[in-house]
Design an enzyme around this catalytic site. Structure first.
Site, short mmCIF file in Angstrom:
data_model
loop_
_atom_site.label_atom_id
_atom_site.label_comp_id
_atom_site.label_asym_id
_atom_site.label_seq_id
_atom_site.Cartn_x
_atom_site.Cartn_y
_atom_site.Cartn_z
N ASP A 292 0.83 -1.10 -0.03
CA ASP A 292 0.13 -0.10 -0.10
C ASP A 292 0.94 1.32 -0.10
OD1 ASP A 292 -2.09 1.58 -0.17
OD2 ASP A 292 -3.13 0.65 1.58
C1 BGC Z 1 -4.94 3.09 -0.35
C2 BGC Z 1 -5.05 2.31 -1.36
C3 BGC Z 1 -4.88 2.88 -2.83
C4 BGC Z 1 -3.40 3.50 -2.81
C5 BGC Z 1 -3.17 4.35 -4.00
C6 BGC Z 1 -3.72 3.99 -0.41
O1 BGC Z 1 -3.54 5.32 0.37
O2 BGC Z 1 -4.83 2.74 1.02
O3 BGC Z 1 -6.31 1.60 -1.03
O4 BGC Z 1 -5.06 2.04 -3.54
O5 BGC Z 1 -3.55 4.61 -1.73
O6 BGC Z 1 -4.11 5.50 -4.44
#
Ligand code: BGC
Length: 758
Positions: A292
């Protein structure tokens, strides 16, 4: 040197360009051979580059990265040290970046472009929690199919969806992004969405790779506070959290994303048990895992790794294949391999997984297969996408209360007051997580109701939800609830003069989503006050709720005669709401998450355990599981939703086909006067087990449409998959003994019988 390499490339992996052997027909073994031959000619730094993902220059969906400036990132891209980018959109931008990767780097390996297509790309549909309320797997799959086609036409080939985190906590803002509280429903919806995104052929320019996230247990953040720690039991992990992830793995989801949280005090990102043991070994997952945003670096802040170097080591060993925005792998990994701290085979395994998905997407055959500006113009925002968005928006609406048949509204000679800032809002209905969507593109409730010409409509705002100086953006924190009540008097005056008042209240679209936890789940700002003031002058209120999480609205549930849960429904929001209010669509949605009476009841969910002192046993004395100031019961239970018609359930029959297969049937009749749809739900209770089972577990559902007076027999089959459960060592077992069955239109279904399993 370059020429020699090129020859290897031509014979090794780009050979399919002029051959009849298209990606679609490529047997897995052919792709594996190509992956191997490419891996053979990659330098260590190039391999690490494939494991490096940068955000587009610079749309951030997380804290802006500390390391690396724009120019340095371009340099990395030119050297082949970037495998993927996120947050880049549009054919023009994507073509330009792909060109660098393909034409300027030594090996010309194409980039894979990821984007958060959570509920539509440009044509924004209902938020996933709303869609889930439709229980309509075909419509949900279709929504994902459309989103994939629109996304792919924009040059992107990978979505960070579906989020299949089960959550029981309405305070957590990200419940809007998932399918609610139940693992059975969550698994079916997760699979429908993955199939919709990925289709039959991943290399088609209409499909994209899906990403199951967040592995694992992110939905159990303590106190519903975003990014908080998770502390759950093994049984919850195996029986509640894992099932949707396992189901989508079986449906061949091509990527996974790990999570920000700890599990047993080990960050999910550095968790070998989750990523290597469960996912890659036990479930045989052959795609890749992306971290993540910044979650590799955050292992330092968690107190698990001393620095990015150690975080890199731990993440790679644990099985995180791609680094999203920690800038850790690209800086540290090659040295860790050279020093012998990380085995190069682990790097090879990660790179193979990433290349495999790129081959499956057809990117080597044609790196620009998603890049056609003419097609982009034709496809993005297509009319059929809007038609389908309207279809699922209607299906997502849940009728919570309808006393004295106040709904549907009469179509003529009514003076209707519309009250509430959300009624006149063309942005909030788009909800959160719609980064390619454009502000102001939703049909408002007023615009929807105006399509019906027979009544007189008048609008008074009453009050805003948020203060006008709140900065409304995806990454902005400044969301201040309104305190100004000066608009009340105009609204009260209008309500007095009207036959019916349609009040549109709830949360602003940016009050849910990532980083948007709430400690109160009431109507924000002065909306509750406004509702009570209007009620004093006109009791004929239809309350239309637009929100991204279950709300605690006990006063409204008691006093307001008609309540419609309309979530955040996307671009077609106002049309969908109007059609339901006027009865042109008979509401059929059912809640995918329990609505509490009071935030103090959270986490509240239907599939809880009995406890040793449940309600109904000793409830005349103090010593049973309860509150002294609130009942244990929810405001609205999981699976609940009304219709403009009524349904009856009769003739529950249980037939044992074999010792491990049970057939259950029931007769469903439409007992009302209009055609309607009902979601028939089957729950079981395994009464005594070596691991205590919930009081009810959803194990089947069917969406059926019936004409007035029509009856249909609905059949369910319970096999080992539905009857078994996971032990605390992760073994799936089916135990003999007595089971109850409940069938009906919600998790409170009363029609019941039982059977014994040998
Ligand atoms: C989120 C993810 C997301 C990623 C990219 C993160 O902060 O938890 O779910 O896909 O950002 O935007």
């Amino acid at each position: 040197m370059k020429k020699v390499l090129l020859l290897v490339l031509v014979f090794g992996y780009i050979s399919c360009k002029n051959s009849t052997n298209t990606i679609k027909n490529s047997p897995k073994s052919t792709i594996e051979k190509k992956v191997d031959s490419l891996l053979n000619i990659m330098t260590l730094k190039e391999k690490v580059g494939q494991m490096n993902q940068y955000s587009g220059f610079w749309d951030a969906t997380g804290p802006t990265p500390k390391g690396g400036d724009k120019a340095a990132r371009y340099e990395d891209l030119k050297k082949g040290y970037v495998g993927s980018m996120l947050n880049v959109k549009g054919v023009k931008q994507i073509t330009a970046l792909q060109k660098i990767a393909v034409e300027e780097t030594r090996l010309g390996i194409p980039l894979i472009f990821g984007f958060d297509v959570i509920h539509g790309y440009k044509t924004i549909g209902p938020i996933p929690l709303a869609e889930s309320a439709s229980w309509d797997l075909k419509a949900i799959k279709k929504a994902a199919e459309n989103a994939a086609e629109e996304t792919a036409a924009s040059g992107i080939n990978w979505t960070f969806a579906p989020m299949i985190d089960i959550s029981r906590d309405a305070r957590w803002g990200r419940v809007m992004e998932g399918a609610g509280e139940d693992p059975f429903l969550g698994s079916k919806i997760g699979v429908a969405r993955v199939k919709g995104f990925q289709g039959e052929d991943l290399s088609s320019p209409k499909t994209i790779a899906a990403c199951a996230k967040h592995f694992a247990a992110y939905g159990f953040a303590e106190a519903g506070r975003e990014y908080n720690t998770v502390d759950i039991g093994t049984s919850t992990l195996y029986n509640i959290v894992f099932p949707p992830f396992k189901a989508v793995t079986e449906a061949d989801v091509r990527t996974f994303m790990n999570a920000f949280n700890l599990l047993n005090d080990i960050p999910a990102t550095g968790n070998e048990f989750l990523q290597r043991k469960i996912l890659k070994k036990d479930w045989n997952f052959s795609g890749f895992i992306v971290s993540d945003w910044g979650s590799i670096g955050e292992m330092v802040t968690h107190g698990y790794a001393e620095n990015n170097k150690q975080a890199t080591e731990l993440a790679v060993k644990a099985g995180s294949d791609m680094d999203m925005e920690s800038n850790a792998y690209i800086k540290e990994l090659a040295n860790l391999v050279k020093q012998g701290t990380v085995d190069e085979q682990l790097v090879d395994d990660a790179v193979k997984r990433i290349l495999r998905v790129k081959f499956e997407l057809g990117l080597f055959e044609d790196p620009y297969r998603y890049c056609d500006e003419e097609n982009e113009k034709k496809v993005v925002g297509k009319k059929t996408f809007h038609d389908d968005a309207l279809d699922i928006a209607k299906k997502s609406i849940v009728l919570l209360k309808n006393e004295n048949n106040l709904l549907p509204l009469k179509k003529e000679n009514q003076k209707i007051a519309i009250i509430g800032a959300l009624a006149n809002d063309k942005t909030s209905p788009l909800g959160n997580w719609r980064i390619a969507g454009d502000d102001g593109t939703a049909i408002s409730v007023i615009e929807g109701l105006q399509q019906y010409k027979g009544n007189s409509l008048k609008y008074a705002k009453g009050a805003d939800v948020l203060m006008p100086n709140s900065k409304l953006s995806f990454v902005n924190e400044l969301l201040i609830n309104e305190t100004d009540t000066s608009g009340f008097s105009e609204a009260i005056k209008l309500a007095k003069e009207s036959n019916v008042v349609v009040m549109v209240l709830g949360e602003h679209g940016l009050q849910t989503g990532e980083g948007r936890s709430r400690s109160n789940i009431d109507l924000p700002g002065v909306q509750q006050e406004l509702l009570e003031e209007i009620y004093k002058v006109n009791k004929n209120i239809v309350l239309v709720l637009t929100n991204g999480r279950p709300l605690a609205i006990p006063w409204a549930a008691e006093h307001i005669p008609a309540i419609v849960e309309a979530w955040q429904l996307g671009v077609q929001s106002g049309n969908a709401i109007a059609q339901v209010l006027y009865g042109d669509y008979n509401p059929s949605g059912k809640l995918p998450m329990t609505f509490p009476k009071n935030v103090g009841q959270v986490p509240i969910y239907y599939n809880h355990k009995s406890t040793g002192r449940p309600y109904g046993e000793n409830n005349d004395v103090v010593f049973w599981s309860h509150y002294i100031d609130e009942s244990n019961r929810p405001l609205y239970p999981f699976g609940f939703g009304l219709s403009y018609t009524s349904f009856s359930y009769e003739n529950l029959k249980i037939n044992k086909i074999t010792d491990r297969e049970i057939k259950v049937s029931v007769d469903l009749t439409n007992t009302g006067t209009v055609k309607g749809k009902e979601v028939t739900q089957l729950y079981i209770h395994d009464k005594y087990a070596s691991v205590v089972r919930p009081v009810r577990e959803l194990k089947g559902f069917e969406l059926v449409e019936l004409e007035p007076k029509e009856t249909k027999t609905i059949e369910f089959t319970l096999s080992e998959k539905e009857l078994g459960f996971y032990t605390n060592t992760g073994e799936f077992i089916v135990e003999p003994g007595e089971f109850n069955v409940f069938i009906g239109g919600s998790s409170n279904a009363t029609l019941t019988d039982n059977f014994n399993l040998k």
